[in-house]
Design an enzyme around this catalytic site. Sequence first.
Site, PDB file in Angstrom:
ATOM      1  N   GLY A 104     -56.762  -5.880   0.183  1.00 46.10           N
ATOM      2  CA  GLY A 104     -55.525  -5.664  -0.564  1.00 46.10           C
ATOM      3  C   GLY A 104     -54.319  -5.645   0.341  1.00 46.10           C
ATOM      4  O   GLY A 104     -54.460  -5.638   1.567  1.00 46.10           O
ATOM      5  N   PRO A 105     -53.133  -5.620  -0.265  1.00 49.29           N
ATOM      6  CA  PRO A 105     -51.893  -5.669   0.520  1.00 49.29           C
ATOM      7  C   PRO A 105     -51.722  -4.455   1.437  1.00 49.29           C
ATOM      8  O   PRO A 105     -52.368  -3.425   1.213  1.00 49.29           O
ATOM      9  CB  PRO A 105     -50.786  -5.699  -0.547  1.00 49.29           C
ATOM     10  CG  PRO A 105     -51.442  -5.719  -1.860  1.00 49.29           C
ATOM     11  CD  PRO A 105     -52.898  -5.490  -1.700  1.00 49.29           C
ATOM     12  N   PRO A 106     -50.841  -4.574   2.427  1.00 54.45           N
ATOM     13  CA  PRO A 106     -50.640  -3.463   3.365  1.00 54.45           C
ATOM     14  C   PRO A 106     -50.105  -2.212   2.673  1.00 54.45           C
ATOM     15  O   PRO A 106     -49.371  -2.317   1.690  1.00 54.45           O
ATOM     16  CB  PRO A 106     -49.586  -3.992   4.349  1.00 54.45           C
ATOM     17  CG  PRO A 106     -49.418  -5.427   4.062  1.00 54.45           C
ATOM     18  CD  PRO A 106     -50.000  -5.730   2.726  1.00 54.45           C
ATOM     19  N   GLY A 107     -50.487  -1.070   3.218  1.00 52.62           N
ATOM     20  CA  GLY A 107     -49.911   0.203   2.754  1.00 52.62           C
ATOM     21  C   GLY A 107     -50.384   0.677   1.406  1.00 52.62           C
ATOM     22  O   GLY A 107     -49.766   1.542   0.790  1.00 52.62           O
ATOM     23  N   LYS A 110     -55.814   1.848   2.027  1.00 52.24           N
ATOM     24  CA  LYS A 110     -57.183   1.470   2.420  1.00 52.24           C
ATOM     25  C   LYS A 110     -57.726   2.452   3.473  1.00 52.24           C
ATOM     26  O   LYS A 110     -58.865   2.880   3.383  1.00 52.24           O
ATOM     27  CB  LYS A 110     -57.198   0.024   2.951  1.00 52.24           C
ATOM     28  CG  LYS A 110     -56.794  -0.979   1.867  1.00 52.24           C
ATOM     29  CD  LYS A 110     -56.912  -2.397   2.327  1.00 52.24           C
ATOM     30  CE  LYS A 110     -55.866  -2.799   3.337  1.00 52.24           C
ATOM     31  NZ  LYS A 110     -54.479  -2.776   2.825  1.00 52.24           N
ATOM     32  N   THR A 111     -56.869   2.811   4.438  1.00 53.47           N
ATOM     33  CA  THR A 111     -57.319   3.757   5.464  1.00 53.47           C
ATOM     34  C   THR A 111     -57.622   5.114   4.817  1.00 53.47           C
ATOM     35  O   THR A 111     -58.628   5.750   5.139  1.00 53.47           O
ATOM     36  CB  THR A 111     -56.229   3.919   6.546  1.00 53.47           C
ATOM     37  OG1 THR A 111     -55.826   2.621   6.948  1.00 53.47           O
ATOM     38  CG2 THR A 111     -56.717   4.704   7.725  1.00 53.47           C
ATOM     39  N   GLU A 332     -20.900  -8.693  -7.575  1.00 53.63           N
ATOM     40  CA  GLU A 332     -21.941  -7.765  -8.058  1.00 53.63           C
ATOM     41  C   GLU A 332     -21.752  -7.471  -9.545  1.00 53.63           C
ATOM     42  O   GLU A 332     -22.727  -7.339 -10.278  1.00 53.63           O
ATOM     43  CB  GLU A 332     -21.929  -6.452  -7.258  1.00 53.63           C
ATOM     44  CG  GLU A 332     -22.244  -6.602  -5.780  1.00 53.63           C
ATOM     45  CD  GLU A 332     -23.517  -7.391  -5.512  1.00 53.63           C
ATOM     46  OE1 GLU A 332     -24.465  -7.288  -6.302  1.00 53.63           O
ATOM     47  OE2 GLU A 332     -23.554  -8.127  -4.505  1.00 53.63           O
ATOM     48  N   HIS A 335     -23.362 -10.201 -11.547  1.00 55.20           N
ATOM     49  CA  HIS A 335     -24.824 -10.023 -11.659  1.00 55.20           C
ATOM     50  C   HIS A 335     -25.139  -8.954 -12.712  1.00 55.20           C
ATOM     51  O   HIS A 335     -26.018  -9.138 -13.557  1.00 55.20           O
ATOM     52  CB  HIS A 335     -25.408  -9.505 -10.334  1.00 55.20           C
ATOM     53  CG  HIS A 335     -25.508 -10.533  -9.239  1.00 55.20           C
ATOM     54  ND1 HIS A 335     -26.089 -11.755  -9.415  1.00 55.20           N
ATOM     55  CD2 HIS A 335     -25.129 -10.494  -7.937  1.00 55.20           C
ATOM     56  CE1 HIS A 335     -26.068 -12.428  -8.268  1.00 55.20           C
ATOM     57  NE2 HIS A 335     -25.469 -11.683  -7.360  1.00 55.20           N
TER      58      HIS A 335
END
Length: 493
Positions: A104-107, A110-111, A332, A335
């Site tokens: 999966g993506p970082p952060g 997983k750890t 801005e 937008h």
Amino acid sequence: MLIEIIVGSGAALLVFLAWKGINVLPVLALGGLCFLLFYLLERRGELAPLRIGTCSPQAGVSFEDVGGQGPAKQELKEALEFILQAESVRAMGIRPLKGILLAGPPGTGKTLLAKAAAAYTDAVFLAVNGSEFIEVYAGVGAQRVRQLFRRARQMALAAGKNRAVVFIDEIDVLGSKRGTYHAHQEYDQTLNQLLVELDGIRPDEKVNVLVIAASNRTDLLDPALLRPGRFDRVVRVDLPDKQGRLQILQLHTRNKPLDPGVDLAAIAQETFGFSGAHLESVANEAAILALRDGAKSIAQHHFREAVDKVMLGEKLERKPTAEELRRIAVHETGHAVVSELLQPGSVTHLTITSRGNALGYIRQVPAEDFYLFTKEYLEGRIQICLAGSVAEDLVLGSGSTGGAGDFQEAVRLAKQYLEAGLSDLGVVSPEDLPAGVRHRTVQRIIGGLRERVRELLLPCRSALVKLADRLVTEETLSGDYLRAVLREEVNCA
Ligand code: ATP
């Protein structure tokens, strides 16, 4: 055996030469030097030891500390049951589970999940990074892999446990497809050694080693790693959904004083696409901002600003001239007005504070998380991108380089539109499309949508001017103020 014969014969020769009265000291010195070199080469892996992170299950993380990730946690727990019920598994003749791959993506945690798995199974936990195994000297990586598994077994025995979890982060660095790095075989040897170690894990061993690996690029991994019997469980760890984001925010604000008015659910809704690491950073930045303000607790506006900071970077001290500021404000406002007209209630605020690469920005909140873009949605996104420069044209009579980034994004979206078969070309094979046709189609999509933006903004000219003037003095305007002004402007539907 051969080595013993050579050493023995050499020693005998030296004694014979000495007996004959020949000076053997230079030969002895040379032999000693060769031995030292040989010894250093053999032990180079141990001389530059592997950096291993460890943590005891007591001090570690539990599954309760991992926010969201319900399916990943469930899948992981199911796999870990095989380890907890080792006796029944062995009795049934089931081979032990050797490896789990978290993809999966970082952060995304997983750890954290690997640490929680170690605590769940009451195992010792060792963590290393894939890059630790890569050295310029051939053979060091393989030696380090052996060292890692040896350490895991030793640590478990020393702690009186029969389980160890070895976590290898960024396994793609050492586990990419063999033959990828033609220049040196070191990578291949290291991977081979890892495969050997995985195959060596047997049900009758004193210490049951489980390898949990993590990768953002499973497509790069050698198929041998993914074949059944090695990393035969692949658990997806995706970006959290709205509920998951809320849980992660709650986890990371547990130890922080919050204002009673803080609405974490609103922050979770505004942070679509954020990973757990981003959200941890939002909670941390909000606390830092509150501290800088001298506040006793963290308020909603601290969280809002923290989200901007994590998304776009630190506020810059850049001071544009008065003329530039007005242009940025008009841009801005363009937008924001188009965003509000196309998706009512979507703008949370607009600002002309410079952050990162942006001179100003608007923040929008999606009503819900979504994973599929409709034709109308993509057209809307492109129109919002173009609205800044159209507003500059309408109010100031010309555009500026401030629109370049918006145009790049508009082109990217228009290509996505074309490739999804939504353009007037219908379904196409993008790679077979002549570059000229592709270019003209993208131009046509953007040209048509730019015209629509002009039509939308023309009746809103006075609202644009009013909002831009206010933005220059206030620096930031809320979405509610924007909506109130638009409601007053009868022409601006
Ligand atoms: P990488 O792939 O970059 O190594 P990772 O997926 O292993 O990242 P972690 O190291 O587990 O991510 O997460 C980094 C930090 O982000 C954690 O220490 C934690 O503070 C926070 N975090 C990430 N995901 C979660 C989550 N699901 N719940 C709670 N905190 C999380």
